[in-house]
Design an enzyme around this catalytic site. Sequence first.
Site, PDB file in Angstrom:
ATOM      1  N   ARG A  29       0.799  -1.228   0.000  1.00  0.00           N
ATOM      2  CA  ARG A  29       0.000   0.000   0.000  1.00  0.00           C
ATOM      3  C   ARG A  29       0.832   1.279   0.000  1.00  0.00           C
ATOM      4  NH1 ARG A  29      -3.729  -1.236   4.922  1.00  0.00           N
ATOM      5  NH2 ARG A  29      -2.266  -2.941   5.256  1.00  0.00           N
ATOM      6  N   GLY A  94       3.873 -14.948   5.843  1.00  0.00           N
ATOM      7  CA  GLY A  94       3.218 -14.574   7.089  1.00  0.00           C
ATOM      8  C   GLY A  94       4.191 -14.298   8.223  1.00  0.00           C
ATOM      9  N   ASN A 183      -4.251  -6.230  18.584  1.00  0.00           N
ATOM     10  CA  ASN A 183      -2.868  -6.700  18.667  1.00  0.00           C
ATOM     11  C   ASN A 183      -1.917  -5.676  18.046  1.00  0.00           C
ATOM     12  OD1 ASN A 183      -0.543  -8.310  18.716  1.00  0.00           O
ATOM     13  ND2 ASN A 183      -1.063  -9.268  16.750  1.00  0.00           N
ATOM     14  N   ASN A 240       1.197   1.806   6.983  1.00  0.00           N
ATOM     15  CA  ASN A 240       0.852   0.956   5.845  1.00  0.00           C
ATOM     16  C   ASN A 240       0.778   1.710   4.522  1.00  0.00           C
ATOM     17  OD1 ASN A 240       0.545  -1.591   7.258  1.00  0.00           O
ATOM     18  ND2 ASN A 240      -1.186  -0.607   8.253  1.00  0.00           N
ATOM     19  N   LYS A 347      29.423  25.017   3.805  1.00  0.00           N
ATOM     20  CA  LYS A 347      29.541  23.565   3.579  1.00  0.00           C
ATOM     21  C   LYS A 347      30.959  23.109   3.865  1.00  0.00           C
ATOM     22  CE  LYS A 347      31.215  21.529   0.365  1.00  0.00           C
ATOM     23  NZ  LYS A 347      31.796  20.960  -0.856  1.00  0.00           N
ATOM     24  N   ASN A 382      35.290  26.926  -4.940  1.00  0.00           N
ATOM     25  CA  ASN A 382      35.940  25.696  -4.475  1.00  0.00           C
ATOM     26  C   ASN A 382      35.960  24.588  -5.510  1.00  0.00           C
ATOM     27  OD1 ASN A 382      33.120  25.525  -4.262  1.00  0.00           O
ATOM     28  ND2 ASN A 382      33.261  23.873  -2.774  1.00  0.00           N
ATOM     29  N   THR A 419      37.645  45.083  -1.415  1.00  0.00           N
ATOM     30  CA  THR A 419      36.360  44.779  -2.038  1.00  0.00           C
ATOM     31  C   THR A 419      36.522  44.418  -3.510  1.00  0.00           C
ATOM     32  OG1 THR A 419      35.053  46.054  -0.515  1.00  0.00           O
ATOM     33  CG2 THR A 419      34.225  45.921  -2.747  1.00  0.00           C
TER      34      THR A 419
HETATM   35  C1  UD1 Z   1      -0.179  -7.820  11.897  1.00  0.00           C
HETATM   36  C2  UD1 Z   1      -0.823  -8.799  12.881  1.00  0.00           C
HETATM   37  C3  UD1 Z   1      -2.086  -8.181  13.450  1.00  0.00           C
HETATM   38  C4  UD1 Z   1      -1.742  -6.845  14.113  1.00  0.00           C
HETATM   39  C5  UD1 Z   1      -1.024  -5.926  13.139  1.00  0.00           C
HETATM   40  C6  UD1 Z   1      -0.509  -4.730  13.882  1.00  0.00           C
HETATM   41  C7  UD1 Z   1      -0.323 -11.105  12.228  1.00  0.00           C
HETATM   42  C8  UD1 Z   1      -0.806 -12.311  11.523  1.00  0.00           C
HETATM   43  N1  UD1 Z   1      -1.129 -10.047  12.220  1.00  0.00           N
HETATM   44  O1  UD1 Z   1      -1.050  -7.666  10.812  1.00  0.00           O
HETATM   45  O2  UD1 Z   1      -2.673  -9.049  14.415  1.00  0.00           O
HETATM   46  O3  UD1 Z   1      -2.941  -6.241  14.586  1.00  0.00           O
HETATM   47  O4  UD1 Z   1       0.096  -6.586  12.531  1.00  0.00           O
HETATM   48  O5  UD1 Z   1       0.107  -3.806  13.004  1.00  0.00           O
HETATM   49  O6  UD1 Z   1       0.766 -11.124  12.773  1.00  0.00           O
HETATM   50  N2  UD1 Z   1       6.312  -9.556   7.807  1.00  0.00           N
HETATM   51  C9  UD1 Z   1       7.391 -10.341   7.448  1.00  0.00           C
HETATM   52  N3  UD1 Z   1       7.158 -11.442   6.685  1.00  0.00           N
HETATM   53  C10 UD1 Z   1       5.917 -11.829   6.295  1.00  0.00           C
HETATM   54  C11 UD1 Z   1       4.825 -11.012   6.671  1.00  0.00           C
HETATM   55  C12 UD1 Z   1       5.059  -9.895   7.438  1.00  0.00           C
HETATM   56  O7  UD1 Z   1       8.519 -10.050   7.798  1.00  0.00           O
HETATM   57  O8  UD1 Z   1       5.814 -12.875   5.620  1.00  0.00           O
HETATM   58  C13 UD1 Z   1       6.571  -8.346   8.618  1.00  0.00           C
HETATM   59  C14 UD1 Z   1       6.246  -7.059   7.863  1.00  0.00           C
HETATM   60  O9  UD1 Z   1       7.395  -6.561   7.221  1.00  0.00           O
HETATM   61  C15 UD1 Z   1       5.767  -6.138   8.957  1.00  0.00           C
HETATM   62  C16 UD1 Z   1       5.209  -7.076  10.018  1.00  0.00           C
HETATM   63  O10 UD1 Z   1       5.725  -8.358   9.743  1.00  0.00           O
HETATM   64  O11 UD1 Z   1       6.831  -5.394   9.515  1.00  0.00           O
HETATM   65  C17 UD1 Z   1       3.685  -7.116  10.019  1.00  0.00           C
HETATM   66  O12 UD1 Z   1       3.240  -7.550   8.779  1.00  0.00           O
HETATM   67  P1  UD1 Z   1       1.917  -6.963   8.124  1.00  0.00           P
HETATM   68  O13 UD1 Z   1       1.700  -7.644   6.834  1.00  0.00           O
HETATM   69  O14 UD1 Z   1       1.943  -5.490   8.137  1.00  0.00           O
HETATM   70  O15 UD1 Z   1       0.822  -7.518   9.162  1.00  0.00           O
HETATM   71  P2  UD1 Z   1      -0.593  -6.891   9.432  1.00  0.00           P
HETATM   72  O16 UD1 Z   1      -1.534  -7.365   8.395  1.00  0.00           O
HETATM   73  O17 UD1 Z   1      -0.457  -5.460   9.664  1.00  0.00           O
HETATM   74 MG    MG Z   2       1.014  -3.913   9.209  1.00  0.00          MG
END
Ligand code: UD1
Ligand code: MG
Length: 465
Positions: A29, A94, A183, A240, A347, A382, A419
């Site tokens: 996004r 995830g 969360n 986001n 600078k 410079n 000057t």
């Molecule tokens: C997540 C939480 C949600 C919480 C919210 C708060 C989960 C399943 N959900 O949702 O409960 O309310 O954050 O902001 O945890 N990331 C990875 N690898 C992945 C997916 C994500 O490193 O495969 C990292 C992202 O870079 C980010 C963070 O995890 O920094 C959260 O990921 P994002 O996709 O933003 O989760 P949300 O849908 O916001």
């Molecule tokens: Mg998020």
Amino acid sequence: MTAAGRGRAGDGTERPVAVAILAAGKGTRMRSSRPKVLHEIGHAPMLVHAMRSALSLAPRRLAVVVGHGAEAVAEAARAAAPDVAVCLQESQRGTGDALRAAAPALSGFEGRLLVMFGDTPFVRPETLAAMAAALERHDLAVLGFEAAEPGRYGRLVTGPAGLERIVEAKDATPEELAIRVCNSGVMAGDCATMLRLLGSLSTENAQGEYYLTDLVGLARGEGRTVGLVLCPEAETLGINDRAGLAAAEAVFQAGARAAAMAAGATLTAPETVFFAHDTVLAPDVVVEPNVVFGPGVRVAEGARIRAFSHLEGAEVGPGAVIGPYARLRPGTRLAEDVRIGNFVEVKNAEIGAGAKANHLSYLGDATVGAGANIGAGTITCNYDGVNKHRTEIGAGAFIGTNSSLVAPVTVAPGAYVATATTVTRDVPAEALAIGRAPQQNREGAAARLRQVLAARKAARAARKD
Ligand code: UD1
Ligand code: MG
């Protein structure tokens, strides 16, 4: 879990802490070619803000999980903490899968693990400490907040024995969606237990992902207790999209202004002053309206930054006065009581105590001695188009207005540049350098010139008719 798995070891000492920051997501996004966690707040990537908070716990191990834009994110992480363990999550399946990617960096760690998100930069050190402390009473702890608009956040489902599970918005029933306690993404627990529970995650959910949040239900299923720590929503602000980034910047600036004033600086119109993550203002600094601090600025006691000035990579000495409308660029070091006035750009230059450049000048790649006076319109030339060269101006030297100093060149202490001189050769100490075409005054020539010009104009008009 045994007592040893909680906050304190059997002998009552605090168990060590490790932190994993998940930062592999794309951030669709944001609509950006840059990974989301590298978008900046106060001139530092949001990931670095999260890392700073984490580092306040003095963790034994710090892991950052990278994926999208892995190399750039890894570089930013290492710049902020050279000892960081960078872990690659090959494909983004995830948050649970992301923590699994950190397992190699955490294996064998006997202590508490805090999991944070790289896109949630404002969780305060105190809140992280409260999460770590919650493990004295619980096996797992979740940081929640009461959301004004719960929207897409995961909902915290509680029962008689406390937190039971987290349900993601896309998987929630209408009743669960009505829950307002959400969360934040920060979770803490015994490291080995959390890593073990990751093995039981499944992708049977609306998004087909491994959810870190499912650890709560799994832990409860094993008869473990899960604590809930609450914090203000402003701390858990997750970014986001670009509007969220701007909102986060506003939160950061409000905090930076308040902190600067609490530390003893006067901000005449705080809402118009913009700070970087590392701006340092000493007590009794005055900042007038509409001043912008880029990264790397330190301002010493009693200095005044006048309106509409822009500073980055600069040190301002005690009692110095900058602006209005001054620009200090990287490598600027101003000693005490220096004066840099309107439309002066500095600078990579060191300006000695009490020296003055009050109007319309460029001082680049230069050293200016104490008490020197730089007249209006002085330019250090410079750059020859290929190389940069230095200009040395000695203590007490006087540079007359509209002088060009063609570097490399030295004006020794106490010298005087008349000057409009173009200085191409070194000027010895106490010498006068003067280099301008001699002036002639021709009596009556102005009237004759005007007549000639008028005649030419009339001739041109006649040709057009
Ligand atoms: C997540 C939480 C949600 C919480 C919210 C708060 C989960 C399943 N959900 O949702 O409960 O309310 O954050 O902001 O945890 N990331 C990875 N690898 C992945 C997916 C994500 O490193 O495969 C990292 C992202 O870079 C980010 C963070 O995890 O920094 C959260 O990921 P994002 O996709 O933003 O989760 P949300 O849908 O916001
Ligand atoms: Mg998020």
